[in-house]
Design an enzyme around this catalytic site. Structure first.
Site: not given
Ligand code: SIN
Length: 291
Positions: A69-70, A73, A99, A130, A165, A192, A243, A266
């Site tokens: 994922n990317s 935020l 968060n 992140c 985190k 994370n 995780g 996930t």
């Molecule tokens: C993201 O928003 O890219 C993911 C957030 C995260 O992994 O902290």
């Protein structure tokens, strides 16, 4: 029901399962879809001081054994969260942990200061890890002195407990966990996503604009178990495992490694009812081993 409970921040829960940040919105959007059954709490998508559009699509890429994922935020900013979203989230049947992310150390505290105006959050998860942003993110989480300063700033602003985190990608997770504890954190989230990348070998095309993204997968479980174990040896505060969880056995393994509670993320995309499946499975397995 077996009467078993798990506790976090002076509250007892009949489930050790928490929905991980970024996989369940603010929780209320999914209230009628079975996502919340069997869960102890929900952790919201990250909230920042100003609205963020996030990274360009695609933001999620499926790989053979998990997701990259990317998201970057993406969120409407704390003002909108406090005035529009949290009032809706007050209908949640379980506690909400918000968060929080920031581009500067002070920003984390400024976001928390705004969130303090709402009666809804049970606590906060301070996201210094992140992998998908240029400011803040992993670079913060990798520096124990930054983690300690951010924790202290948040602690001075917050009337609520918070978890920090941590990143698995840089630095020492135990040093960062100790720094969070020293700064006043009430827990650490371990951890994370792991930096990952995929490339089409025929064309050379890399789908994510930032090339690397956060990798999550059931295959990460042993990596999380190891980090939870070493972190629990180092700190006295609760460790929230995150995780690789997809089975009740995984939840029990992370609890056995020392975690206080266990996040699922996930796997929710595959099984929206994971919360209830994991909690019920955990209770059944514990029944089986009880004398
Ligand atoms: C993201 O928003 O890219 C993911 C957030 C995260 O992994 O902290």
């Amino acid at each position: 029901m077996t009467g078993r409970t798990w506790s976090l921040w002076n509250r007892e829960f009949d489930s050790p399962v928490i929905l991980a940040s970024g996989t369940a919105g603010f929780g209320f959007e999914l209230m009628d879809m079975g996502y919340l059954d069997g869960v102890a709490a929900v952790i919201s998508k990250a909230t920042t001081l100003r609205p963020r559009k996030g990274n360009p699509p695609p933001r999620i890429v499926e790989t053979r054994f998990g997701l990259l994922n990317s998201v970057g935020l993406a969120n409407p900013g704390v003002e909108e969260v406090v005035t529009r979203i949290l009032p809706e989230a007050s209908a949640l049947p379980v506690p909400l942990i918000v968060n929080v992310a920031g581009e500067t150390e002070q920003e984390f505290a400024s976001v928390v200061e705004m969130l303090e105006k709402s009666p809804v959050p049970f606590g906060y998860e301070i996201n210094v890890s992140c992998p998908n942003v240029s400011e803040g993110g992993v670079a913060f989480g990798a520096s124990p002195s930054t983690v300690e300063r951010v924790s202290r700033l948040v602690g001075q602003t917050s009337s609520r407990p918070f978890s920090v985190k941590l990143t698995p990608n840089e630095g020492s997770i135990t040093e960062s966990a100790l720094a969070a504890q020293e700064g006043g954190a009430g827990a650490v989230t371990v951890c994370n996503t792991f930096l990952g990348m995929t490339v089409d070998w025929r064309t050379g095309m890399i789908p994510l604009e930032r090339k690397v993204g956060g990798y999550s997968s059931p295959a990460l479980l042993p990596l999380t178990v190891a980090r939870v174990h070493i972190t629990c040896q180092a700190v006295d505060i609760p460790v929230l495992a995150s995780g690789g969880v997809s089975r009740p056995e995984d939840v029990l393994e992370l609890l056995a490694a020392g975690a206080s509670m266990v996040q699922v993320g996930t796997w929710l995309m595959r099984r929206p009812g994971s919360g209830a499946e994991l909690r019920d499975g955990v209770l059944e397995l514990l029944e089986d081993v009880s004398p």
